[in-house]
Design a protein around this motif. Structure first.
Motif, PDB file in Angstrom:
ATOM      1  N   GLN A  39      28.284  10.627  39.251  1.00 61.12           N
ATOM      2  CA  GLN A  39      29.146  12.119  39.396  1.00 61.12           C
ATOM      3  C   GLN A  39      27.693  12.818  39.217  1.00 61.12           C
ATOM      4  O   GLN A  39      27.164  13.024  38.204  1.00 61.12           O
ATOM      5  N   GLN A  44      32.764  16.119  42.225  1.00 63.08           N
ATOM      6  CA  GLN A  44      33.564  14.695  42.235  1.00 63.08           C
ATOM      7  C   GLN A  44      32.987  13.979  41.831  1.00 63.08           C
ATOM      8  O   GLN A  44      32.023  13.197  42.161  1.00 63.08           O
ATOM      9  N   ARG A  45      33.681  12.749  40.709  1.00 57.36           N
ATOM     10  CA  ARG A  45      33.024  11.506  40.132  1.00 57.36           C
ATOM     11  C   ARG A  45      33.433  10.065  41.833  1.00 57.36           C
ATOM     12  O   ARG A  45      34.736  10.330  42.486  1.00 57.36           O
ATOM     13  N   ASP A  46      32.187   9.791  42.722  1.00 61.13           N
ATOM     14  CA  ASP A  46      32.801   8.858  43.532  1.00 61.13           C
ATOM     15  C   ASP A  46      32.062   7.619  43.559  1.00 61.13           C
ATOM     16  O   ASP A  46      31.451   7.506  42.407  1.00 61.13           O
TER      17      ASP A  46
END
Length: 114
Positions: A39, A44-46
């Protein structure tokens, strides 16, 4: 209580390498898929990379050929070897089960300078 503890992050110059570790407080032997996520600030957290119990792996296009995920079930640990790092790899890196998340750890900061 289940805990995931990420470590190995740091400050590195572009082109450098780091090896991240994720230690789980529970056995990961029966966990089908473990993964690394990242992140970046304001994003966003990917998903970065994932590995099944059988050793099959998949990677985000942005890290293919540079990152390698592995797991050691005997140590309940998942690793992420990161080579040829780029400034755009700068982020907080997390590991977790996929797809049913365990409680998230604190992550480990990776900063790549240009």
């Amino acid at each position: 209580q289940v805990r995931l503890v990420e470590s190995g992050g740091g400050l590195v110059q572009a082109g450098g390498s780091l090896r991240l570790s994720c230690a789980a407080s529970v056995t990961i032997f029966n966990i089908k898929t473990m993964a690394w996520y990242r992140q970046a600030p304001g994003k966003q957290r990917d998903l970065v990379a994932a590995i099944t119990g059988g050793g099959s792996t998949n990677y985000a296009d942005s890290v293919k050929g540079r990152f390698t995920i592995s797991r050691d079930n005997s140590k309940n640990t998942v690793y992420l070897q990161m080579n040829s790092l780029k400034p755009e790899d700068t982020a907080v890196y997390y590991c977790n089960r996929r797809p049913d998340y365990l409680p998230w750890g604190q992550g480990t900061q990776v900063t790549v300078s240009s």
